[in-house]
Scaffold this motif. Sequence first.
Motif, PDB file in Angstrom:
ATOM      1  N   ILE A 254       0.836  -1.207   0.000  1.00 21.83           N
ATOM      2  CA  ILE A 254       0.000   0.000   0.000  1.00 21.83           C
ATOM      3  C   ILE A 254       0.865   1.249   0.000  1.00 21.83           C
ATOM      4  O   ILE A 254       0.613   2.205  -0.734  1.00 21.83           O
ATOM      5  CB  ILE A 254      -0.952  -0.012   1.211  1.00 21.83           C
ATOM      6  N   VAL A 255       1.904   1.271   0.848  1.00 21.68           N
ATOM      7  CA  VAL A 255       2.775   2.439   0.919  1.00 21.68           C
ATOM      8  C   VAL A 255       3.518   2.636  -0.397  1.00 21.68           C
ATOM      9  O   VAL A 255       3.657   3.778  -0.870  1.00 21.68           O
ATOM     10  CB  VAL A 255       3.770   2.297   2.094  1.00 21.68           C
ATOM     11  N   LEU A 256       3.971   1.540  -1.007  1.00 24.29           N
ATOM     12  CA  LEU A 256       4.691   1.651  -2.280  1.00 24.29           C
ATOM     13  C   LEU A 256       3.773   2.125  -3.402  1.00 24.29           C
ATOM     14  O   LEU A 256       4.134   2.986  -4.199  1.00 24.29           O
ATOM     15  CB  LEU A 256       5.318   0.310  -2.654  1.00 24.29           C
ATOM     16  N   GLY A 257       2.559   1.560  -3.465  1.00 25.15           N
ATOM     17  CA  GLY A 257       1.661   1.872  -4.565  1.00 25.15           C
ATOM     18  C   GLY A 257       2.098   1.167  -5.835  1.00 25.15           C
ATOM     19  O   GLY A 257       3.132   0.483  -5.875  1.00 25.15           O
ATOM     20  N   ALA A 258       1.324   1.324  -6.886  1.00 27.93           N
ATOM     21  CA  ALA A 258       1.639   0.674  -8.164  1.00 27.93           C
ATOM     22  C   ALA A 258       2.962   1.200  -8.698  1.00 27.93           C
ATOM     23  O   ALA A 258       3.128   2.407  -8.907  1.00 27.93           O
ATOM     24  CB  ALA A 258       0.518   0.933  -9.168  1.00 27.93           C
ATOM     25  N   LYS A 264       6.712   7.503  -4.215  1.00 28.42           N
ATOM     26  CA  LYS A 264       7.345   8.618  -4.915  1.00 28.42           C
ATOM     27  C   LYS A 264       6.590   9.924  -4.646  1.00 28.42           C
ATOM     28  O   LYS A 264       7.198  10.975  -4.411  1.00 28.42           O
ATOM     29  CB  LYS A 264       7.401   8.341  -6.418  1.00 28.42           C
ATOM     30  N   GLU A 265       5.252   9.849  -4.643  1.00 31.71           N
ATOM     31  CA  GLU A 265       4.449  11.037  -4.366  1.00 31.71           C
ATOM     32  C   GLU A 265       4.684  11.528  -2.940  1.00 31.71           C
ATOM     33  O   GLU A 265       4.827  12.735  -2.703  1.00 31.71           O
ATOM     34  CB  GLU A 265       2.965  10.735  -4.589  1.00 31.71           C
ATOM     35  N   ALA A 266       4.710  10.591  -1.986  1.00 28.11           N
ATOM     36  CA  ALA A 266       4.971  10.969  -0.591  1.00 28.11           C
ATOM     37  C   ALA A 266       6.351  11.607  -0.457  1.00 28.11           C
ATOM     38  O   ALA A 266       6.534  12.597   0.257  1.00 28.11           O
ATOM     39  CB  ALA A 266       4.856   9.746   0.321  1.00 28.11           C
ATOM     40  N   GLY A 267       7.323  11.040  -1.165  1.00 30.56           N
ATOM     41  CA  GLY A 267       8.677  11.590  -1.115  1.00 30.56           C
ATOM     42  C   GLY A 267       8.757  12.988  -1.694  1.00 30.56           C
ATOM     43  O   GLY A 267       9.447  13.860  -1.154  1.00 30.56           O
ATOM     44  N   GLU A 285      15.867  10.208   0.165  1.00 32.63           N
ATOM     45  CA  GLU A 285      15.755   8.828  -0.297  1.00 32.63           C
ATOM     46  C   GLU A 285      14.974   8.036   0.747  1.00 32.63           C
ATOM     47  O   GLU A 285      15.322   8.045   1.926  1.00 32.63           O
ATOM     48  CB  GLU A 285      17.143   8.210  -0.492  1.00 32.63           C
ATOM     49  N   LEU A 286      13.902   7.408   0.292  1.00 32.47           N
ATOM     50  CA  LEU A 286      13.017   6.681   1.203  1.00 32.47           C
ATOM     51  C   LEU A 286      13.088   5.185   0.969  1.00 32.47           C
ATOM     52  O   LEU A 286      13.136   4.716  -0.176  1.00 32.47           O
ATOM     53  CB  LEU A 286      11.566   7.154   1.020  1.00 32.47           C
ATOM     54  N   PHE A 287      13.077   4.436   2.056  1.00 26.31           N
ATOM     55  CA  PHE A 287      13.045   2.979   2.036  1.00 26.31           C
ATOM     56  C   PHE A 287      11.749   2.519   2.701  1.00 26.31           C
ATOM     57  O   PHE A 287      11.214   3.212   3.568  1.00 26.31           O
ATOM     58  CB  PHE A 287      14.230   2.390   2.809  1.00 26.31           C
ATOM     59  N   VAL A 288      11.267   1.355   2.319  1.00 25.31           N
ATOM     60  CA  VAL A 288      10.117   0.747   2.990  1.00 25.31           C
ATOM     61  C   VAL A 288      10.529  -0.628   3.479  1.00 25.31           C
ATOM     62  O   VAL A 288      11.110  -1.411   2.736  1.00 25.31           O
ATOM     63  CB  VAL A 288       8.901   0.612   2.052  1.00 25.31           C
ATOM     64  N   LYS A 289      10.241  -0.910   4.735  1.00 23.35           N
ATOM     65  CA  LYS A 289      10.662  -2.179   5.328  1.00 23.35           C
ATOM     66  C   LYS A 289       9.548  -2.756   6.185  1.00 23.35           C
ATOM     67  O   LYS A 289       8.870  -2.023   6.916  1.00 23.35           O
ATOM     68  CB  LYS A 289      11.913  -1.969   6.184  1.00 23.35           C
ATOM     69  N   VAL A 290       9.360  -4.059   6.103  1.00 28.90           N
ATOM     70  CA  VAL A 290       8.413  -4.757   6.976  1.00 28.90           C
ATOM     71  C   VAL A 290       9.131  -5.098   8.283  1.00 28.90           C
ATOM     72  O   VAL A 290      10.105  -5.845   8.282  1.00 28.90           O
ATOM     73  CB  VAL A 290       7.872  -6.041   6.316  1.00 28.90           C
ATOM     74  N   SER A 291       8.644  -4.538   9.367  1.00 31.29           N
ATOM     75  CA  SER A 291       9.175  -4.835  10.706  1.00 31.29           C
ATOM     76  C   SER A 291       8.007  -5.384  11.527  1.00 31.29           C
ATOM     77  O   SER A 291       7.255  -4.622  12.138  1.00 31.29           O
ATOM     78  CB  SER A 291       9.760  -3.582  11.355  1.00 31.29           C
ATOM     79  N   THR A 317      13.413   1.222  -2.532  1.00 38.02           N
ATOM     80  CA  THR A 317      13.698   2.641  -2.380  1.00 38.02           C
ATOM     81  C   THR A 317      13.046   3.475  -3.462  1.00 38.02           C
ATOM     82  O   THR A 317      12.628   2.983  -4.496  1.00 38.02           O
ATOM     83  CB  THR A 317      15.229   2.901  -2.462  1.00 38.02           C
ATOM     84  N   THR A 318      12.987   4.748  -3.173  1.00 37.14           N
ATOM     85  CA  THR A 318      12.677   5.741  -4.196  1.00 37.14           C
ATOM     86  C   THR A 318      13.553   6.934  -3.903  1.00 37.14           C
ATOM     87  O   THR A 318      13.942   7.165  -2.765  1.00 37.14           O
ATOM     88  CB  THR A 318      11.199   6.170  -4.177  1.00 37.14           C
ATOM     89  N   GLU A 319      13.931   7.692  -4.928  1.00 33.89           N
ATOM     90  CA  GLU A 319      14.799   8.832  -4.738  1.00 33.89           C
ATOM     91  C   GLU A 319      14.078  10.095  -5.142  1.00 33.89           C
ATOM     92  O   GLU A 319      13.289  10.107  -6.068  1.00 33.89           O
ATOM     93  CB  GLU A 319      16.080   8.685  -5.567  1.00 33.89           C
ATOM     94  N   GLU A 320      14.383  11.174  -4.400  1.00 33.76           N
ATOM     95  CA  GLU A 320      13.848  12.503  -4.721  1.00 33.76           C
ATOM     96  C   GLU A 320      15.006  13.480  -4.775  1.00 33.76           C
ATOM     97  O   GLU A 320      15.792  13.541  -3.856  1.00 33.76           O
ATOM     98  CB  GLU A 320      12.825  12.932  -3.651  1.00 33.76           C
TER      99      GLU A 320
END
Length: 320
Positions: A254-258, A264-267, A285-291, A317-320
Motif C-alpha cells: 500500500i505504501v509503495l503503490g503501483a 514517490k508522491e509521498a517523497g 531517499e526513502l526505504f520501505v521495510k516490513v518490521s 527505495t525511491t529517490e527525490e
Amino acid sequence: MKTKSNSTARGRRRKFVSGFVSILGRPNAGKSTLLNALVGSKLAIVSDKPQTTRTLIQGVWTTDASQVVFLDTPGIHDAETRFNRWMMDSVLEALKERDLLLLVIDSTRPPAPADERSVEMIRQAKTPALAVFNKVDAVKPKSMLLPLIGQYSRWHEFEEYLPVSALTGDGLDDVRTAIVSRLPEGPAWFPPDHLTDQPERFLAAEIIREKVLHLTRQEVPHSVAVLIDDWKEEPRLLRILATIHVERPGQKAIVLGAQGARLKEAGTEARLELEAVFGRKVYLELFVKVSENWRENERFLRELDWRSMRGAASPETTEE
C-alpha cells in the motif's frame, strides 16, 4: 515639570509571567492543530487519522510580557499494545508539575464514557484546567454547544469553557488570554526565538510520516513508523535517508503503490516541505521495510525516541 523616578516606572511595568501548559484530549480532537495555531508555526504534524501524535511535542510562544511552554500529547486512549502504553506514559508525564492543563474537546462529537475518563485524569491531576471546545466552525447552530459544555461542567469544574476553531483561528486570542492570566510571575525559560526542542531529524521523520498518512488508507496509519537512517549536511544540500516501517507485507504494498508511485508522491511532498522548513535543497531517499510487530518491540520503540532517531535500510527505495 517633575518626571517619574526609574523605580516608579519599573514598578508600573507589567510583570513577566511564564509557565508550562499541557494540551490533552482524545484522539482527533485537534490538539496538534491547536498547538500549531497557538505558537504560530507548524511544530506537530496533522492528519485526520487517530493517534497521529505519538510523543510529547514542545512548542514555545513568547511575547514581551509572557512565555508559554506548551506540551502537545498523544490522544488519551485505551492502551492495548506496548506502543500504546508507551504513548499513554507520555500523557501521564504531561500531567505532572504543570501550571495549567488544556483539555481539547471535539465539539462535533457527543460526550462518551471515554470523554468522562479523560476528564477524570484531569481531575486527579489537581491542576487548574481550561476546557477548550475545538472545531466550533463545524457546529451549526452554535446553540448545540450549550448541552456539551453543560455536560463537561457537571463532570468537572474547569477554570473556563472556551469555544475555539484551531483551523480558522476563531477564539484563539481568548484562549491565549485565559492562559496568560493564570500563569505565575517567572523568567523566560527559553530565548525569544526558541520554538521547540525537537531535533531536525525528528521533525523530518514526522513530516515524512505525515505525507504517508495522507496518501494511504485507513488500515495503515497505526502501523507506520519512520526512522532516519542517515543525515548529511553539505553547504547547499541536505541529504536524508529514511526508512518507513510497516508491520505486514500488504501494508508495504500500500505504501509503495503501483510501481512505487505512492511512495514517490509521498517523497516529493515531503521533500518540498523539508526544503521550505530547512531553507535549502534536500535530497531525500526513502526505504520501505516490513518490521513485524514493531509496536510490541521495546528496542524498536526506543529507536523511535526523538533523541536517537536512527534505523536500518532496506532494498525498496525511491529517490527525490
